[in-house]
Structure formats: C-alpha cells, structure tokens
Design an enzyme around this catalytic site. Sequence first.
Site, PDB file in Angstrom:
ATOM      1  N   GLU A   1      -9.304 -10.723  -7.165  1.00 32.25           N
ATOM      2  CA  GLU A   1      -8.369  -9.594  -7.047  1.00 32.25           C
ATOM      3  C   GLU A   1      -7.328  -9.609  -8.164  1.00 32.25           C
ATOM      4  O   GLU A   1      -6.976  -8.553  -8.700  1.00 32.25           O
ATOM      5  CB  GLU A   1      -7.720  -9.607  -5.653  1.00 32.25           C
ATOM      6  CG  GLU A   1      -8.733  -9.248  -4.563  1.00 32.25           C
ATOM      7  CD  GLU A   1      -8.223  -9.407  -3.135  1.00 32.25           C
ATOM      8  OE1 GLU A   1      -8.974  -9.034  -2.213  1.00 32.25           O
ATOM      9  OE2 GLU A   1      -7.097  -9.897  -2.921  1.00 32.25           O
TER      10      GLU A   1
ATOM     11  N   ASN B   1      -1.053  -0.403   7.772  1.00 34.14           N
ATOM     12  CA  ASN B   1      -0.466  -1.746   7.944  1.00 34.14           C
ATOM     13  C   ASN B   1       0.252  -2.254   6.694  1.00 34.14           C
ATOM     14  O   ASN B   1       0.516  -3.444   6.546  1.00 34.14           O
ATOM     15  CB  ASN B   1      -1.504  -2.742   8.478  1.00 34.14           C
ATOM     16  CG  ASN B   1      -2.647  -2.956   7.515  1.00 34.14           C
ATOM     17  OD1 ASN B   1      -2.646  -2.417   6.403  1.00 34.14           O
ATOM     18  ND2 ASN B   1      -3.628  -3.749   7.920  1.00 34.14           N
TER      19      ASN B   1
ATOM     20  N   TYR C   1     -11.989  -3.046  -2.241  1.00 38.14           N
ATOM     21  CA  TYR C   1     -12.420  -3.273  -0.856  1.00 38.14           C
ATOM     22  C   TYR C   1     -13.939  -3.392  -0.734  1.00 38.14           C
ATOM     23  O   TYR C   1     -14.482  -3.125   0.341  1.00 38.14           O
ATOM     24  CB  TYR C   1     -11.902  -2.133   0.038  1.00 38.14           C
ATOM     25  CG  TYR C   1     -10.460  -2.314   0.473  1.00 38.14           C
ATOM     26  CD1 TYR C   1     -10.040  -3.500   1.093  1.00 38.14           C
ATOM     27  CD2 TYR C   1      -9.513  -1.301   0.308  1.00 38.14           C
ATOM     28  CE1 TYR C   1      -8.724  -3.659   1.512  1.00 38.14           C
ATOM     29  CE2 TYR C   1      -8.200  -1.464   0.736  1.00 38.14           C
ATOM     30  CZ  TYR C   1      -7.814  -2.648   1.335  1.00 38.14           C
ATOM     31  OH  TYR C   1      -6.509  -2.810   1.769  1.00 38.14           O
TER      32      TYR C   1
ATOM     33  N   HIS D   1      -1.364  -5.622   1.591  1.00 38.27           N
ATOM     34  CA  HIS D   1      -2.617  -6.368   1.416  1.00 38.27           C
ATOM     35  C   HIS D   1      -2.294  -7.748   0.862  1.00 38.27           C
ATOM     36  O   HIS D   1      -1.395  -7.905   0.046  1.00 38.27           O
ATOM     37  CB  HIS D   1      -3.531  -5.645   0.411  1.00 38.27           C
ATOM     38  CG  HIS D   1      -4.672  -6.515  -0.036  1.00 38.27           C
ATOM     39  ND1 HIS D   1      -5.844  -6.610   0.664  1.00 38.27           N
ATOM     40  CD2 HIS D   1      -4.784  -7.377  -1.092  1.00 38.27           C
ATOM     41  CE1 HIS D   1      -6.653  -7.481   0.061  1.00 38.27           C
ATOM     42  NE2 HIS D   1      -6.031  -7.949  -1.018  1.00 38.27           N
TER      43      HIS D   1
ATOM     44  N   LYS E   1       0.845  -1.202   0.000  1.00 39.57           N
ATOM     45  CA  LYS E   1       0.000   0.000   0.000  1.00 39.57           C
ATOM     46  C   LYS E   1       0.886   1.261   0.000  1.00 39.57           C
ATOM     47  O   LYS E   1       2.101   1.173   0.207  1.00 39.57           O
ATOM     48  CB  LYS E   1      -0.915  -0.037   1.227  1.00 39.57           C
ATOM     49  CG  LYS E   1      -1.838  -1.275   1.280  1.00 39.57           C
ATOM     50  CD  LYS E   1      -2.777  -1.164   2.470  1.00 39.57           C
ATOM     51  CE  LYS E   1      -3.338  -2.499   2.896  1.00 39.57           C
ATOM     52  NZ  LYS E   1      -4.208  -2.403   4.082  1.00 39.57           N
TER      53      LYS E   1
HETATM   54  P1  IDP Z   1      -6.635  -7.586   5.946  1.00 34.12           P
HETATM   55  O1  IDP Z   1      -5.954  -6.489   5.211  1.00 34.12           O
HETATM   56  O2  IDP Z   1      -5.752  -8.183   7.005  1.00 34.12           O
HETATM   57  O3  IDP Z   1      -7.251  -8.635   5.033  1.00 34.12           O
HETATM   58  P2  IDP Z   1      -9.354  -6.594   6.381  1.00 34.12           P
HETATM   59  O4  IDP Z   1     -10.220  -6.887   7.549  1.00 34.12           O
HETATM   60  O5  IDP Z   1      -9.712  -7.188   5.068  1.00 34.12           O
HETATM   61  O6  IDP Z   1      -7.839  -6.942   6.792  1.00 34.12           O
HETATM   62  O7  IDP Z   1      -9.308  -5.019   6.227  1.00 34.12           O
HETATM   63  C1  IDP Z   1      -8.762  -4.420   5.083  1.00 34.12           C
HETATM   64  C2  IDP Z   1      -7.935  -3.231   5.507  1.00 34.12           C
HETATM   65  O8  IDP Z   1      -8.778  -2.276   6.118  1.00 34.12           O
HETATM   66  C3  IDP Z   1      -6.876  -3.522   6.543  1.00 34.12           C
HETATM   67  O9  IDP Z   1      -5.680  -4.036   6.007  1.00 34.12           O
HETATM   68  C4  IDP Z   1      -6.659  -2.158   7.149  1.00 34.12           C
HETATM   69  O10 IDP Z   1      -5.837  -1.359   6.299  1.00 34.12           O
HETATM   70  C5  IDP Z   1      -8.072  -1.572   7.120  1.00 34.12           C
HETATM   71  N1  IDP Z   1      -8.744  -1.766   8.419  1.00 34.12           N
HETATM   72  C6  IDP Z   1      -9.234  -2.918   8.909  1.00 34.12           C
HETATM   73  N2  IDP Z   1      -9.771  -2.722  10.098  1.00 34.12           N
HETATM   74  C7  IDP Z   1      -9.628  -1.394  10.370  1.00 34.12           C
HETATM   75  C8  IDP Z   1     -10.002  -0.555  11.465  1.00 34.12           C
HETATM   76  O11 IDP Z   1     -10.565  -1.008  12.463  1.00 34.12           O
HETATM   77  N3  IDP Z   1      -9.676   0.739  11.376  1.00 34.12           N
HETATM   78  C9  IDP Z   1      -9.049   1.286  10.288  1.00 34.12           C
HETATM   79  N4  IDP Z   1      -8.687   0.551   9.248  1.00 34.12           N
HETATM   80  C10 IDP Z   1      -8.963  -0.783   9.287  1.00 34.12           C
HETATM   81 MG    MG Z   2      -8.850  -8.519   3.705  1.00 31.33          MG
END
Ligand code: IDP
Ligand code: MG
Length: 237
Positions: A212, A198, A135, A201, A95
């Site tokens: 995807e 984080n 997303y 992805h 990202k």
């Molecule tokens: P993942 O990336 O580990 O698959 P997902 O639940 O699919 O996690 O969420 C996608 C992305 O959304 C996460 O990588 C993160 O960047 C963002 N995200 C997830 N939960 C939160 C939150 O509680 N606050 C802000 N951003 C979040």
């Molecule tokens: Mg995810």
Amino acid sequence: MRSEIYRSASKTVKALLSASRSSPLLAEGRAVAAAAATSFRGKTPALASFYERAHSKSAFNTWFSGALVLPAAVYMLQEQEAHAAELERTFIAIKPDGVQRGLIAEIISRFERKGFKLVAIKLVVPSKDFAQKHYHDLKERPFFNGLCNFLSSGPVLAMVWEGEGVIKYGRKLIGATDPQKSEPGTIRGDLAVVVGRNIIHGSDGPETAKDEINLWFQPEELVSYTSNAEKWVYGDN
Ligand code: IDP
Ligand code: MG
C-alpha cells in the site's frame, strides 16, 4: 524496514568503529571522522555542521574534535541504529467521510500522541481504477463496487506512519471494521457509526503495508528524519 538515514548512519558507524579498533590514536581517528563527516553532508546536516564547527583550526578544537566529537558521533549513530532497526511503517488513509467531517486533525493527533512518527502525507482524490487497485483483495465482495466508488468520490488523506509495532497497533487505534463493534476509545468506536462510513483505512500486516505504501507513494515522498521526541519515546531501562 531500514531507512536511508539508518543505512548511512550504520555505514558511518562501522567505518568509525573499525577505524577506532585498528588505530586508537586520536589523530588517525580524526582523519576517519573527517571522512565520515564528508559523508554526513546532505544526509544529516545537523551532525555535519556540529562536526564542522568543532573541527576548526584552534588547538582546543583539535583536541575537542578527536576526544569528544568522534565518540559523540559514534554514540549518536549507534543510538540511531538501535532505534531504526526496530521501526516499521504502515499506510493509513482518512477516507472521504473522515475528511468531509473535519476529522483530520483529530485522527492525526491520536497517532502523534501515541508516539508514532509521520513520514509521508498528501491529500488526493483517487480514481476509481486506483481505488480498485487499493481494495483488490475485496473484489469478490458484494460491496466492492460501492466501496471503490466511495473511496474515489472525494479527497483522501494518505499517510505513512512509522514506529515500533505501528502496523498492529495502528489497527488497534483504528478499531474493528464495523464501528458498531469497535471499542470506545478507538477511532472508529469514538467517531463512526456504520461500516460503510468507517472514516479510516489502515494496513492489516507487513506485506499489505509495503504494497500500500508503494501504491500510494513514490519513494522520494517518504521522509526519513530523526524526531526530537524519539529519545523520549524509545528506551530501555
Ligand atoms: P478494514 O478497513 O477494517 O481493514 P476490510 O475488511 O479490509 O476492513 O474492508 C475494507 C473496507 O470495506 C472497510 O473499511 C469498509 O469501509 C468496507 N466494508 C467492509 N465490510 C463491509 C460491509 O459489509 N459492507 C459495506 N462495506 C464494508
Ligand atoms: Mg482491510
């Protein structure tokens, strides 16, 4: 998932095997091998040129092509078939935060060192609309809008990685969504601090991986090739 090379290899193997079954005579085997070599051209150039070099007019090479090249080709392609049948692909993206922090090489090297194979890569700035498509599963979540703004705010390094178990193990390499909960040794555990940044992805299952990859890449951007390391990364004892 079956790559093109797998399809062409398996077709060729079948032709070679059925020919060697119906006629064990080398002369006829050679004729079939010649036909098969024609189908290698443009698909597996190394094998085609190996075949062509061995298949020149000298008496030695006449013997050589029948006695050695045909079984060697069958062996190589069978090996390829065995590996290709088990391989899967996943979509991985660094990202904008990971790109801006200079973590591209670090992240790629973790996948490479593991033994996974890079089959597609490009740097793109996705539009907001595109980020929303990527997303779409999260559209009800309160952070959806901010997340899509962020993903479309700068360069994203989109990749497809291939290997046995790469979807599930790719997620292990990445670590838990919230870096506060990611184990040390994982990408997010070692390199990120908060969930909103984080850095990476990864597809979370076979269906998402397929969707995807199709969303981010055209079929011709996926490169099927045999990596030199494959015979050392895969094998049974
Ligand atoms: P993942 O990336 O580990 O698959 P997902 O639940 O699919 O996690 O969420 C996608 C992305 O959304 C996460 O990588 C993160 O960047 C963002 N995200 C997830 N939960 C939160 C939150 O509680 N606050 C802000 N951003 C979040
Ligand atoms: Mg995810």
